[in-house]
Motif scaffolding. Sequence first.
Motif, PDB file in Angstrom:
ATOM      1  N   TRP A 286       0.867  -1.177   0.000  1.00 27.85           N
ATOM      2  CA  TRP A 286       0.000   0.000   0.000  1.00 27.85           C
ATOM      3  C   TRP A 286       0.899   1.220   0.000  1.00 27.85           C
ATOM      4  N   ALA A 287       0.620   2.160  -0.880  1.00 24.20           N
ATOM      5  CA  ALA A 287       1.535   3.284  -1.044  1.00 24.20           C
ATOM      6  C   ALA A 287       0.810   4.516  -1.551  1.00 24.20           C
ATOM      7  N   ALA A 288       1.462   5.657  -1.385  1.00 21.95           N
ATOM      8  CA  ALA A 288       1.047   6.895  -2.045  1.00 21.95           C
ATOM      9  C   ALA A 288       1.903   7.044  -3.285  1.00 21.95           C
ATOM     10  N   ARG A 289       1.266   7.245  -4.409  1.00 24.69           N
ATOM     11  CA  ARG A 289       1.997   7.390  -5.664  1.00 24.69           C
ATOM     12  C   ARG A 289       1.812   8.823  -6.158  1.00 24.69           C
ATOM     13  N   THR A 290       2.910   9.488  -6.433  1.00 26.56           N
ATOM     14  CA  THR A 290       2.868  10.899  -6.787  1.00 26.56           C
ATOM     15  C   THR A 290       3.280  11.093  -8.239  1.00 26.56           C
ATOM     16  N   LYS A 291       2.435  11.763  -8.995  1.00 20.03           N
ATOM     17  CA  LYS A 291       2.748  12.082 -10.389  1.00 20.03           C
ATOM     18  C   LYS A 291       3.488  13.411 -10.458  1.00 20.03           C
ATOM     19  N   SER A 292       4.161  13.627 -11.576  1.00 18.61           N
ATOM     20  CA  SER A 292       4.991  14.826 -11.723  1.00 18.61           C
ATOM     21  C   SER A 292       4.185  16.110 -11.598  1.00 18.61           C
ATOM     22  N   ASP A 293       2.907  16.082 -11.994  1.00 12.81           N
ATOM     23  CA  ASP A 293       2.091  17.298 -11.911  1.00 12.81           C
ATOM     24  C   ASP A 293       1.319  17.379 -10.599  1.00 12.81           C
ATOM     25  N   GLN A 294       1.659  16.513  -9.638  1.00 12.39           N
ATOM     26  CA  GLN A 294       0.974  16.509  -8.350  1.00 12.39           C
ATOM     27  C   GLN A 294       1.948  16.667  -7.190  1.00 12.39           C
ATOM     28  N   THR A 295       3.111  17.220  -7.464  1.00 10.94           N
ATOM     29  CA  THR A 295       4.120  17.343  -6.421  1.00 10.94           C
ATOM     30  C   THR A 295       3.653  18.249  -5.283  1.00 10.94           C
ATOM     31  N   ILE A 296       4.142  17.961  -4.083  1.00 10.94           N
ATOM     32  CA  ILE A 296       3.889  18.844  -2.948  1.00 10.94           C
ATOM     33  C   ILE A 296       5.206  19.505  -2.508  1.00 10.94           C
ATOM     34  N   TYR A 297       6.195  19.460  -3.390  1.00 16.76           N
ATOM     35  CA  TYR A 297       7.441  20.184  -3.231  1.00 16.76           C
ATOM     36  C   TYR A 297       8.107  19.885  -1.893  1.00 16.76           C
ATOM     37  N   PHE A 298       8.390  20.930  -1.096  1.00 17.76           N
ATOM     38  CA  PHE A 298       9.184  20.749   0.119  1.00 17.76           C
ATOM     39  C   PHE A 298       8.399  20.125   1.265  1.00 17.76           C
ATOM     40  N   TYR A 299       7.145  19.786   1.030  1.00 17.30           N
ATOM     41  CA  TYR A 299       6.364  19.086   2.042  1.00 17.30           C
ATOM     42  C   TYR A 299       6.575  17.571   1.964  1.00 17.30           C
ATOM     43  N   HIS A 300       7.283  17.092   0.955  1.00 20.03           N
ATOM     44  CA  HIS A 300       7.359  15.661   0.719  1.00 20.03           C
ATOM     45  C   HIS A 300       8.372  14.974   1.632  1.00 20.03           C
ATOM     46  N   PHE A 301       8.099  13.730   1.954  1.00 19.41           N
ATOM     47  CA  PHE A 301       8.969  12.886   2.770  1.00 19.41           C
ATOM     48  C   PHE A 301      10.411  12.912   2.287  1.00 19.41           C
ATOM     49  N   MET A 302      10.612  12.786   0.982  1.00 14.30           N
ATOM     50  CA  MET A 302      11.963  12.698   0.439  1.00 14.30           C
ATOM     51  C   MET A 302      12.728  14.016   0.551  1.00 14.30           C
ATOM     52  N   ALA A 303      12.033  15.115   0.758  1.00 12.36           N
ATOM     53  CA  ALA A 303      12.709  16.395   0.940  1.00 12.36           C
ATOM     54  C   ALA A 303      13.433  16.465   2.280  1.00 12.36           C
ATOM     55  N   TYR A 304      13.175  15.490   3.162  1.00 11.04           N
ATOM     56  CA  TYR A 304      13.809  15.447   4.479  1.00 11.04           C
ATOM     57  C   TYR A 304      14.571  14.155   4.729  1.00 11.04           C
ATOM     58  N   MET A 305      14.167  13.096   4.052  1.00 13.46           N
ATOM     59  CA  MET A 305      14.691  11.780   4.394  1.00 13.46           C
ATOM     60  C   MET A 305      15.555  11.137   3.311  1.00 13.46           C
ATOM     61  N   SER A 306      15.663  11.730   2.147  1.00 15.11           N
ATOM     62  CA  SER A 306      16.417  11.091   1.067  1.00 15.11           C
ATOM     63  C   SER A 306      17.884  11.501   1.113  1.00 15.11           C
ATOM     64  N   TRP A 307      18.649  10.895   0.225  1.00 13.55           N
ATOM     65  CA  TRP A 307      20.077  11.191   0.107  1.00 13.55           C
ATOM     66  C   TRP A 307      20.348  12.214  -0.981  1.00 13.55           C
ATOM     67  N   ASN A 308      19.469  12.336  -1.938  1.00 14.58           N
ATOM     68  CA  ASN A 308      19.818  13.074  -3.147  1.00 14.58           C
ATOM     69  C   ASN A 308      18.942  14.275  -3.452  1.00 14.58           C
ATOM     70  N   ASP A 309      17.902  14.531  -2.662  1.00 13.49           N
ATOM     71  CA  ASP A 309      17.020  15.641  -3.009  1.00 13.49           C
ATOM     72  C   ASP A 309      17.722  16.976  -2.762  1.00 13.49           C
ATOM     73  N   ASN A 310      17.347  17.970  -3.545  1.00  9.67           N
ATOM     74  CA  ASN A 310      18.001  19.275  -3.489  1.00  9.67           C
ATOM     75  C   ASN A 310      17.269  20.185  -2.503  1.00  9.67           C
ATOM     76  N   THR A 311      17.486  19.943  -1.209  1.00  9.11           N
ATOM     77  CA  THR A 311      16.860  20.754  -0.170  1.00  9.11           C
ATOM     78  C   THR A 311      17.872  21.083   0.918  1.00  9.11           C
ATOM     79  N   THR A 312      17.659  22.199   1.570  1.00  3.67           N
ATOM     80  CA  THR A 312      18.514  22.583   2.689  1.00  3.67           C
ATOM     81  C   THR A 312      18.416  21.581   3.825  1.00  3.67           C
ATOM     82  N   ALA A 313      17.212  21.030   4.029  1.00  2.00           N
ATOM     83  CA  ALA A 313      17.003  20.074   5.105  1.00  2.00           C
ATOM     84  C   ALA A 313      17.892  18.856   4.958  1.00  2.00           C
TER      85      ALA A 313
END
Length: 499
Positions: A286-313
């Motif tokens: 079970w998952a949330a699937r995000t399309k390119s035109d449905q981004t939530i930008y800096f609110y997304h999990f990967m903006a804080y927890m990934s290795w490669n996203d381009n965020t200050t966090a």
Amino acid sequence: MKQFKYISAILIIAISMTFTGCKDDYLDTVPTSEISDVTAFSSLENLQLILNGVYRKMVSQDGSSQGLGGEPGYIISRETLGDDMTWQTNTWHKTTHQWSAHRSATNLVTTLPWRYYYKWVMNVNYILENIDQYESEDPALYNGIRGESLAIRALAHYLLVQMYGKRYEAGGANSQPGVPVQLSAELDPQPRSTVAEVYEQIHKDLDEAIRLLEGHKPVDVQTHITQATAYGLKARVALTQQDYAAAAAAHSALETAKASGYKLMEGDELYNGFADVTTDTKEALWAARTKSDQTIYFYHFMAYMSWNDNTTAIRQGVKAISLDTYEMMSPTDLRRKWWDPEGSRDDFTGGDYSSYVPYPGQVRKFRSRSQSDHVSDYAYMRVAELYLMEAEALARLGRDAEAQSLLTAFAITRDPDYKAANTGAALIEEIMTQRRIELWGEGFRWFDLKRLNLPLDRTGSNFDLSFCSILHVDAGDIGWQWAIPQEELDANEFMVPNE
């Protein structure tokens, strides 16, 4: 319910729109969070649209805090409270890591989840109150919508009672205050139900959901709850109650998932970063699937927890595993590459290289699918969890041989030299270690500590006391309960705080 006056309780916004006629196009062609309240309840198809909107809003920009982008954001909050994840410098989630934000009745960390989970409840209650008139029109669709709605209501109450209530004590009366059980869309004030009453209703909803979802194929099999998912939720709840015989529901979940083609990742599949559940994360039940035109930008999990996203966090607060936990893995465990114990910058592509602050144990497990618009999927339940839940339940029931067999079947996909040989308490500890490693960053550790009545212990590892402030919290401390939001206390005459 008066406490919802500040919540914007339903997603059904009164605006004019035209419904599409093809069920397969619902998620693609209809803004399912904006459905006219005049037509919303006029057909099963329209109720399906409302349900789609609930799923869609589980990941969202609602709430005025970038770090809390729906359920994945709340998962980060819970993970920061545990003893397996840390970081330094960046302030997003810092006060939660310090065990202060979740104890403040006015902090968004406590307020937003309360609002959000009750939004789920209120929306599915609208569905449940209007669906019975259509049962004879299409029994299969009726069962699916009703079953999924009940499972969502159960999950919302489960998350609420774990966060805001005292822990469930097996064999006890569990008469301590839990959270209001809301079974109606009416906005009437409700007192806090007891912890026992909340869990009783959760099981009632899940049992009915499991029955209704037999053979159900939702409009999207990964983004919507199936019978296997409902079995998995049942096992989660039973583990929390230390009811290990009932937690064997994980077996039903696992067998149902296998029959549907889901299986464990292995080898290089473990390094895909969990960013795309359609191709990379084949065990995402079970998952949330995000399309390119449905981004939530800096609110997304990967903006804080990934290795490669381009965020200050990430550049200044890359998340790291406790090095004590990291060293629990054998030298041949493939998951060692999920983290970098040295804290190097190798392979880092998340923006300004010079501003990156390395940290020992930094994450490599998660990778954003798109750095430019922060698009990635998120798995709420994976097949790996089902293996681990069933193995734990079997081990705690004293069925060591069965637990060993199941644990080996799981762990050998992560470590080709693995074989479970322990028994008794050592086997249980081995399974819990596997949970800590496998489910790191996915929101389980703090719940595990609470359900097992264990203290928080961050001592002797790579936690920086000047940043995290807290290294130890006793089991049973008031900090294991989130504060009841002040706006709820102000609006609901029957509400009492956690003291």
